[in-house]
Design an enzyme around this catalytic site. Structure first.
Site, PDB file in Angstrom:
ATOM      1  N   LYS A  59       0.764  -1.201  -0.028  1.00 13.63           N
ATOM      2  CA  LYS A  59       0.093   0.001   0.007  1.00 13.63           C
ATOM      3  C   LYS A  59       0.708   1.224   0.020  1.00 13.63           C
ATOM      4  CE  LYS A  59      -4.269   1.408   0.111  1.00 13.63           C
ATOM      5  NZ  LYS A  59      -5.516   0.437  -0.269  1.00 13.63           N
ATOM      6  N   ASP A  99      -6.470   4.391  -5.249  1.00 17.99           N
ATOM      7  CA  ASP A  99      -7.070   4.354  -4.202  1.00 17.99           C
ATOM      8  C   ASP A  99      -7.756   5.405  -3.830  1.00 17.99           C
ATOM      9  OD1 ASP A  99      -7.352   2.162  -1.688  1.00 17.99           O
ATOM     10  OD2 ASP A  99      -7.287   4.073  -0.720  1.00 17.99           O
TER      11      ASP A  99
HETATM   12  N1  GLU Z   1      -6.961   0.316  -3.706  1.00 22.80           N
HETATM   13  C1  GLU Z   1      -7.659  -0.773  -3.968  1.00 22.80           C
HETATM   14  C2  GLU Z   1      -7.534  -1.764  -2.763  1.00 22.80           C
HETATM   15  O1  GLU Z   1      -8.061  -1.535  -1.716  1.00 22.80           O
HETATM   16  C3  GLU Z   1      -7.173  -1.696  -5.163  1.00 22.80           C
HETATM   17  C4  GLU Z   1      -5.637  -2.069  -5.140  1.00 22.80           C
HETATM   18  C5  GLU Z   1      -5.152  -2.473  -6.438  1.00 22.80           C
HETATM   19  O2  GLU Z   1      -5.720  -2.663  -7.435  1.00 22.80           O
HETATM   20  O3  GLU Z   1      -3.858  -2.723  -6.688  1.00 22.80           O
HETATM   21  O4  GLU Z   1      -7.675  -3.010  -2.805  1.00 22.80           O
END
Ligand code: GLU
Length: 445
Positions: free
Chosen positions: A126, A166
């Site tokens: 993240k 995100d």
């Molecule tokens: N931000 C999204 C999540 O919380 C997607 C992350 C992604 O596609 O890598 O799962």
């Protein structure tokens, strides 16, 4: 809690006492996996939990940029590379003033387990920055994003770490990230997901998280002998997750009575006109309160949607972490809500979780119910590596199959440990088993 998990949790708390969000995510998880720890005493000898609560690597960096007045601004950027046990680190980038190390670690921890439920070969990560895109010009967003990627590009790569969007990061920002990455390196095709389709993004990625939430909701309802037809659904948020969940709820016969943004909520007991919402929030960057200009019968409330007394059967929190507290959860229960399916990551605080559990509300945790987004990101990676693009139906079919598999994994985990149908325990146990077994077979690393 077992003495083992108690000990690991206490050590973590002593080490990072200020990281409340991270500690909260770990504590909830540890509580759910107790039956697995009892069945696997060898996990203690292998220090599985001690290794699980420490990310593999964290980058924290300065992001200087020039605003439209020519003034130097400085933000803090993060990338938590939590686990590469099962493939490149994978997870979104968040631009929001609340971003800090604790939230990044909490979300990366969740992402690692979520990603394992997709059964696709991706690790967990993240990232983000405490940059507030609200009120910034397009040029400022671009300059900030370019500066952010100038540092981030040192740590990412299509086989190493693949960021996506995100909160506060959508197609526009991913486009700028790609551009800057490409300028500094070779082609950027496989390094980000959630790219605009024109730039190699997957069809269906924008809708994937919201659709996945509703597919999961449908499974929950079916298992309870129920269906979406005629159900009143409260949804918070008005970004891609909330909006595309709302569209599918409506398509399947449910009534979307609310949506919200960070300043207010709109409520229409007969069901919101989603075309108006789309124009304001998906095609434009307007406040949701402007909905009333087109539908004056609707109501607009300042503050949190969850503070309103609205009769509903289902709640889909799709805004942000910790958006529902204990009192708000109690209000939902009192107003008839029996199902909560999480679209946002960690949207229910500890007290809210307890209220729902006590009241027998079925709650689907984000690591299961919102995994559709990252799952289609992994499908985007697959298409990029094959140098081809699937049509929208093919992606949607795969998404449906993945959500079904996640639901089945949750139920099977409950069955295996003689637990009643509990999606929170099911998701935590199934994903913990995946990760613990992966750790076991790869040795002490
Ligand atoms: N931000 C999204 C999540 O919380 C997607 C992350 C992604 O596609 O890598 O799962």
């Amino acid at each position: 809690m077992t003495t083992y998990s108690q000990r690991v949790y206490q050590t973590l708390k002593d080490k990072y006492p200020e990281q409340e969000d991270f500690l909260g995510a770990v504590e909830e998880f540890f509580q759910a996996i107790q039956p697995v720890l009892e069945a696997h005493p060898e996990y203690e000898d292998l220090a599985i939990l001690e290794r699980m609560v420490e990310p593999e690597r964290i980058f924290i960096f300065r992001v200087p940029w020039l605003d439209d007045e020519g003034k130097v601004q400085v933000n803090t950027g993060y990338r938590v590379q939590y686990s590469s046990l099962n493939g490149p680190y994978k997870g979104g980038i968040r631009f929001h003033p609340t971003v800090n190390l604790s939230i990044m670690k909490a979300l990366a921890f969740e992402q690692t387990f979520k990603n394992s439920l997709t059964t696709l070969p991706i690790g967990g990560g993240k990232g983000g920055a405490d940059f507030d895109p609200k009120g910034k010009s397009d040029q400022e967003v671009m300059k900030f994003t370019q500066s952010f990627v100038t540092e981030l590009q040192k740590y990412i790569g299509q086989d190493q770490d693949v960021p996506a969007g995100d909160i506060g990061v959508g197609g526009r920002e991913i486009g700028y990230m790609m551009g800057q990455y490409r300028r500094l390196n070779d082609a950027a095709g496989g390094v980000f997901t959630g790219k605009p389709v024109l730039a190699g993004g997957s069809l269906g990625r924008t809708q994937a998280t919201g659709h996945g939430v509703v597919y999961f909701l449908n499974h929950v309802l079916e298992a309870a002998g129920d269906s979406l037809a005629g159900k009143r659904v409260m949804i918070s948020g008005a970004g891609n997750v909330a909006y595309y969940a709302a569209e599918l709820v409506e398509e399947l016969g449910g009534i979307v009575v609310s949506l919200s943004d960070s300043t207010s909520a709109v409520y229409q007991p007969d069901g919101l006109d989603l075309n108006i919402v789309k124009e304001l929030k998906i095609e434009g960057r307007e406040r949701i309160s402007r909905y009333l200009e087109e539908d004056p019968e609707a109501k607009n409330f300042e503050g949190s949607l969850w503070d309103q007394d609205i009769q509903a059967d289902i709640a889909l929190p799709c805004a942000t972490q910790g958006e529902i507290n204990g009192d708000q959860a109690q209000r939902l229960v009192d107003n008839g809500v029996r199902y909560v399916v999480e679209g946002a990551n960690l949207p229910c605080n500890k007290e809210a979780q307890a209220v729902f559990k006590e009241a027998g509300v079925q709650r689907a945790p984000a690591k299961a119910s919102n995994a559709g987004g990252v799952a289609v990101s992994a499908l985007e990676m697959a298409q990029n590596s094959m140098r081809l693009a699937w049509n929208a139906d093919r992606v949607e079919e795969k998404l449906q199959a993945i959500m079904q598999s996640i639901f089945d994994q949750c139920l099977e985990a409950c069955k295996k440990y003689d637990l009643d149908q509990d999606y929170v325990a099911g998701a935590d146990i199934a994903s913990f088993e995946n990760i613990a077994e992966l750790m076991k077979l790869q040795g002490v690393i």
